[in-house]
Design a protein around this motif. Structure first.
Motif, short mmCIF file in Angstrom:
data_model
loop_
_atom_site.label_atom_id
_atom_site.label_comp_id
_atom_site.label_asym_id
_atom_site.label_seq_id
_atom_site.Cartn_x
_atom_site.Cartn_y
_atom_site.Cartn_z
N HIS A 106 3.87 21.59 8.67
CA HIS A 106 5.07 21.85 9.46
C HIS A 106 5.80 20.54 9.79
CE1 HIS A 106 7.78 23.67 12.30
NE2 HIS A 106 7.34 22.87 13.29
N CYS A 107 5.03 19.52 10.16
CA CYS A 107 5.63 18.21 10.45
C CYS A 107 4.80 17.16 9.72
CB CYS A 107 5.63 17.94 11.96
SG CYS A 107 6.19 16.28 12.38
N THR A 108 5.31 16.71 8.57
CA THR A 108 4.54 15.79 7.72
C THR A 108 4.21 14.50 8.45
OG1 THR A 108 5.60 16.69 5.74
CG2 THR A 108 4.54 14.56 5.52
N GLU A 109 5.22 13.92 9.14
CA GLU A 109 4.99 12.63 9.81
C GLU A 109 3.93 12.77 10.91
OE1 GLU A 109 7.45 9.09 12.09
OE2 GLU A 109 8.57 10.68 11.08
N GLY A 110 4.01 13.86 11.66
CA GLY A 110 3.02 14.11 12.71
C GLY A 110 1.62 14.26 12.13
N SER A 111 1.53 14.98 10.99
CA SER A 111 0.23 15.15 10.32
C SER A 111 -0.33 13.82 9.87
CB SER A 111 0.37 16.06 9.09
OG SER A 111 0.64 17.38 9.48
N LEU A 112 0.55 12.97 9.32
CA LEU A 112 0.10 11.67 8.82
C LEU A 112 -0.45 10.81 9.96
CD1 LEU A 112 2.76 10.56 6.16
CD2 LEU A 112 0.51 11.52 5.81
N ASN A 113 0.28 10.76 11.06
CA ASN A 113 -0.18 9.96 12.20
C ASN A 113 -1.50 10.49 12.73
OD1 ASN A 113 2.10 8.38 12.02
ND2 ASN A 113 3.26 9.55 13.53
N TYR A 114 -1.60 11.83 12.79
CA TYR A 114 -2.83 12.45 13.30
C TYR A 114 -4.00 12.14 12.38
CZ TYR A 114 -6.24 16.11 14.34
OH TYR A 114 -7.41 16.78 14.62
N LEU B 128 0.82 -1.22 0.00
CA LEU B 128 0.00 0.00 0.00
C LEU B 128 0.85 1.27 0.00
CD1 LEU B 128 -2.71 -1.36 2.42
CD2 LEU B 128 -3.07 -0.75 0.04
N ALA B 129 2.10 1.13 -0.43
CA ALA B 129 3.00 2.29 -0.48
C ALA B 129 2.41 3.39 -1.36
CB ALA B 129 4.37 1.88 -1.00
N ALA B 130 1.67 3.02 -2.42
CA ALA B 130 1.07 4.02 -3.31
C ALA B 130 0.14 4.94 -2.53
CB ALA B 130 0.30 3.32 -4.43
N VAL B 131 -0.59 4.35 -1.57
CA VAL B 131 -1.55 5.14 -0.79
C VAL B 131 -0.82 5.99 0.24
CG1 VAL B 131 -3.53 5.00 0.75
CG2 VAL B 131 -3.35 3.44 -1.20
N THR B 132 0.19 5.41 0.89
CA THR B 132 0.93 6.20 1.89
C THR B 132 1.72 7.33 1.21
OG1 THR B 132 2.62 4.46 1.85
CG2 THR B 132 1.07 4.41 3.67
N ASP B 133 2.22 7.07 -0.01
CA ASP B 133 2.88 8.14 -0.79
C ASP B 133 1.89 9.28 -1.06
OD1 ASP B 133 5.15 6.66 -0.84
OD2 ASP B 133 5.00 6.05 -2.95
N THR B 134 0.67 8.89 -1.39
CA THR B 134 -0.38 9.88 -1.66
C THR B 134 -0.70 10.71 -0.43
OG1 THR B 134 -1.33 8.45 -3.35
CG2 THR B 134 -2.76 10.15 -2.45
N LEU B 135 -0.79 10.04 0.71
CA LEU B 135 -1.05 10.75 1.97
C LEU B 135 0.07 11.76 2.26
CD1 LEU B 135 -2.40 7.93 4.32
CD2 LEU B 135 -3.60 10.01 3.69
N GLU B 136 1.31 11.34 2.01
CA GLU B 136 2.46 12.25 2.21
C GLU B 136 2.35 13.45 1.27
OE1 GLU B 136 6.25 10.30 2.03
OE2 GLU B 136 5.68 8.83 3.55
N ALA B 137 1.97 13.19 0.00
CA ALA B 137 1.84 14.29 -0.97
C ALA B 137 0.77 15.29 -0.54
CB ALA B 137 1.51 13.71 -2.35
#
Length: 458
Positions: free
Chosen positions: A344-352, A329-338
């Protein structure tokens, strides 16, 4: 139909894996199953491959037909049906007893035994036509080279002959739309404008099909169809191009049509097809977050896709089911990152956001038996699924659930599927007259100029 008019069909193993009940498609004729096919089915039914279930279904179907038959009847052929009108028979050929006539590569011993069986029957039953049916293109070539007169693909389950005839979900009219319209009856209902026109110029047309033109701002969607007329819901290209979902706006009119369908609460199934980089996953994910987090229309987002070798390799990966699914599912997680790259903090936003939207990553293999309520389901890489696998997923969807199926028919990885037999093609054709579904083919690659050039020139 006399015996001389009936054809004799020899089925290859891949036919029964592709369509386990394929034998019933030939019941007006005589069907022969070589013993080699049963041996190959036996090997596959105990494997961890995703076709193991299909092998078991095929074996059970054969057992149902042969369970009362004597060995002599099985080799002679038993009728498909007890009714007198049913002329067709099915038999098993002990091909290991035949003298070998086809000498070929040793690593394909099973194929060679099947070819032997076909040539034996061809000589024995002449002038009756003996037809080898196989989905293996190379097997068809080898059969012709070995002297088999009639070799065919299995086309009974094909809804279309060529992928170019697959409906795209929209039609583009030349010039200015209104220049070609002689009569129209327009009305406004709940702030929306509807135009009723003569149906003939729009054929073939389907419910929820989009209509756009080349020169003006006109865009509409088919809201109703009668024998004589169609009713279009006026949309306007400019309005569609300025719609937003999770801060994403469409880059072309095809994305605008897709986004309109994705955000429409009256559409339960959206099918997105198109080239790599056309924006299928990005639009689906943006609209999922918009409707789950902002509009509170769904309780969760379920992301799933086919994992062909899941049986063998998922077990070795560490972690929970969701963590094991991450490589696929890397395609979906890549999309979420995009979607959150400017935070300000991409990883924090993704987890949230994964927590807030209750995003669940599931394997398609574990979906059977579930009932999914109030969820936005994204089924990615649909081109690798069979029609029965897609049916398994769609029939899981309960009240308040929207499902988005996306895929690219040019990127099929399955050994048993072609663009015309893919479950994605089936779904587009079967659902085109269903008022709760919309299908959009995304033209153009918007990922990058590099991706666009590669798509067109490689």
């Amino acid at each position: 139909m006399g015996e001389t008019e009936r054809k004799l069909f020899v089925l290859d193993t891949n036919i029964l894996l592709h369509e386990p009940l394929a034998i019933y498609s030939f019941q007006e004729h005589d069907v022969v199953i070589p013993m080699t096919v049963l041996e190959e089915l036996d090997r596959i039914k105990d494997s961890k491959r995703d076709v193991a279930r299909d092998a078991r279904v095929a074996i059970r179907a054969l057992e149902d037909l042969f369970h009362d038959a004597t060995p002599e009847q099985i080799s002679e052929g038993i009728p498909f049906s007890k009714e007198k009108e049913a002329k067709g028979t099915i038999s098993i050929l002990a091909d290991f007893e035949l003298q070998e006539t086809v000498k070929a590569f040793a690593d394909k011993a099973g194929d060679n035994r099947i070819l032997n069986a076909v040539i034996f029957l061809q000589n024995k039953k002449a002038p009756r036509p003996v037809v080898l049916v196989t989905k293996d293109i190379n097997m068809r070539l080898r059969a012709k080279g070995a002297g088999v007169l009639y070799v065919e693909d299995y086309r009974t389950d094909q809804l279309i002959d060529d992928i170019q005839y697959l409906t795209k979900g929209f039609q583009q009219r030349p010039g200015d739309f209104w220049d070609s319209v002689a009569e129209v009856e327009s009305r406004t209902l709940n702030g929306k404008t509807y135009h009723t026109l003569n149906r003939a110029p729009f054929e073939p047309t389907y419910i929820n099909q989009y209509v756009i033109d080349e020169d003006s701002d006109f865009a509409a969607r088919v809201a109703d169809i009668t024998e004589e007329t169609i009713t279009l819901k006026d949309m306007s290209k400019e309005r569609m191009m300025h719609r937003k979902a999770w801060d994403i706006t469409p880059k072309n009119v095809y994305q605008a049509m897709a986004l309109d369908a994705l955000l429409d609460p009256d559409i339960d199934l959206v099918i997105l097809t198109g080239a790599a980089g056309s924006g299928k996953t990005l639009l689906a994910m943006a609209s999922a977050l918009e409707q789950t987090v902002e509009r509170k229309m769904f309780d969760k987002i379920i992301v799933t896709r086919n994992t062909p070798d899941i049986g063998e390799s998922i077990g070795f990966l560490p972690g929970t089911e969701e963590e094991k699914m991450m490589p696929w599912l890397a395609a979906v997680t890549d999309t979420l990152e995009a979607l959150h790259k400017n935070d300000h903090c991409t990883e924090g936003s993704l987890n949230y956001i994964c927590d807030k939207a209750n995003i669940q990553f599931k394997s398609i293999n574990f979906m059977r038996g579930r009932s999914i309520q109030d969820a936005f389901v994204l089924l990615d890489e649909c081109q690798n699924l069979t029609a029965s696998q897609i049916k398994t997923i769609i029939t899981r969807c309960g009240e308040g659930t929207k499902i988005v199926c996306s895929g690219n028919l040019a990127q099929i990885d399955s050994h048993y599927l072609t663009p015309v037999t893919s479950g994605l093609t089936y779904m587009v054709e079967r659902f085109k007259n269903f008022e709760g579904s919309a299908n959009i083919h995304l033209n153009g690659v918007v990922r990058s100029r590099l991706a666009e050039f590669a798509e067109e020139n490689l």
